[in-house]
Design an enzyme around this catalytic site. Structure first.
Site, mmCIF file in Angstrom:
data_model
loop_
_atom_site.group_PDB
_atom_site.id
_atom_site.type_symbol
_atom_site.label_atom_id
_atom_site.label_comp_id
_atom_site.label_asym_id
_atom_site.label_seq_id
_atom_site.Cartn_x
_atom_site.Cartn_y
_atom_site.Cartn_z
ATOM 1 N N SER A 77 0.861 -1.117 -0.111
ATOM 2 C CA SER A 77 -0.058 0.045 -0.080
ATOM 3 C C SER A 77 0.923 1.130 -0.058
ATOM 4 O O SER A 77 2.004 0.947 0.280
ATOM 5 C CB SER A 77 -0.732 0.193 1.368
ATOM 6 O OG SER A 77 -1.424 1.122 1.592
ATOM 7 N N TYR A 122 -1.944 -1.332 10.308
ATOM 8 C CA TYR A 122 -1.849 -1.402 8.943
ATOM 9 C C TYR A 122 -0.664 -0.911 8.332
ATOM 10 O O TYR A 122 -0.078 -1.481 7.628
ATOM 11 C CB TYR A 122 -3.142 -0.629 8.262
ATOM 12 C CG TYR A 122 -3.269 -0.939 6.951
ATOM 13 C CD1 TYR A 122 -4.216 -1.943 6.476
ATOM 14 C CD2 TYR A 122 -2.794 0.099 6.095
ATOM 15 C CE1 TYR A 122 -4.443 -2.220 5.099
ATOM 16 C CE2 TYR A 122 -3.093 -0.147 4.704
ATOM 17 C CZ TYR A 122 -3.969 -1.053 4.240
ATOM 18 O OH TYR A 122 -4.153 -1.313 2.919
#
Ligand code: NAD
Length: 256
Positions: free
Chosen positions: A138, A151
């Site tokens: 990401s 995350y």
């Protein structure tokens, strides 16, 4: 281009994983799907592209189930040539309010599962001297945002794992690279849009605009189809010396 190859894409019953599975199927690869929820719809979508398709419902937080999935793929398809480590979840909260069990789940699914699938895929790839491992990181593997501790930690971790996997196999036909998307309008992000719309008392459309305006200079969502094409490039011969990169497709997010 990928006829005769088998691609296993984790977390591919939805969103980015399904987009990548379809892009690889377009190139002729056989596909092993994985993920929760309805599997019949995604299976039919991939089969419609004229390739062999299988499914294993392994929970990617459980190493024993990942082993069972890799065994199923090897037995039913011969070998996994292309591994796309994509399954992922999100939880948004400040560190002091972050439930420890959510931290553990995110690290297990977004990071450790890629280690397990990779270690189990490598021996057969080495034997064939060909393999492509693509980790869906990401932009949060490159930069951080508040309230996303687990995350961001997992995604920075997977960028590190990508580099080590690339280095350990640098003299072979096996490459490993990461893709770092910005906002992609999948169920994972729709939940964040819904939460923002509720918190700010604005419409869904307005919440989407705000989300993009905050981070993504292009003001556009990246699509699963676009990410699929990048995965196809990583699988191509032209990309055989692309090793250990973390390639963002983020509308300029990380350039700021
Ligand atoms: P999504 O929610 O649409 O899909 C997630 C997939 O993972 C689903 O198929 C789901 O069933 C599966 N999954 C979840 N938990 C699992 C588990 N324990 N075991 C097996 N499968 C499981 O999400 P998405 O947006 O397509 O995300 C896919 C990947 O892309 C994730 O790693 C995510 O972090 C990453 N990503 C997404 C965005 C975005 O904006 N959507 C941006 C950057 C990176």
């Amino acid at each position: 281009m990928l006829k005769g190859k088998t691609a296993l894409v984790t977390g591919s019953t939805s969103g980015i994983g399904l987009g990548i599975a379809k892009a690889l199927a377009h190139q002729g690869a056989s596909i092993v799907l994985n993920g929760f929820g309805d599997a019949e719809g995604p299976k039919a979508e991939v089969a419609a592209l004229g390739v062999k398709v299988g499914y294993h419902g392994a929970d990617m937080s459980k190493p024993a189930e990942i082993e069972a999935m890799m065994k199923y793929a090897a037995e039913s398809f011969g070998r996994v040539d292309i591994l796309v480590n994509n399954a992922g979840i999100q939880h948004v909260a400040r560190i002091e309010d972050f439930p420890p069990e959510r931290w553990d789940a995110i690290i297990a699914i977004n990071l450790s599962s890629a280690f397990h699938a990779t270690r189990l895929a490598l021996p057969a790839m080495k034997k064939a001297n060909w393999g492509r491992i693509i980790n869906i990181a990401s932009v949060h593997g490159l930069v951080a945002s508040a309230e996303k501790s687990a995350y961001v930690a997992a995604k920075h971790g997977i960028v590190g794992l990508t580099k080590v996997t690339a280095l350990e196999n640098a003299t072979t036909g096996i490459t490993c690279n990461a893709i770092c998307p910005g906002w992609v309008l999948t169920p994972l992000v729709q939940k964040q849009v819904d939460a923002r719309a509720k918190a700010m008392g604005v419409s869904n459309e307005e919440a989407k605009k705000q989300l993009l305006a905050e981070k993504e200079p292009s003001l556009q969502f990246t699509t699963p189809e676009e990410l699929g094409e990048l995965a196809v490039f990583f699988c191509s011969d032209a990309a055989k010396n692309v090793r250990g990169v973390a390639w963002n497709m983020d509308g300029g997010w990380a350039a700021q």
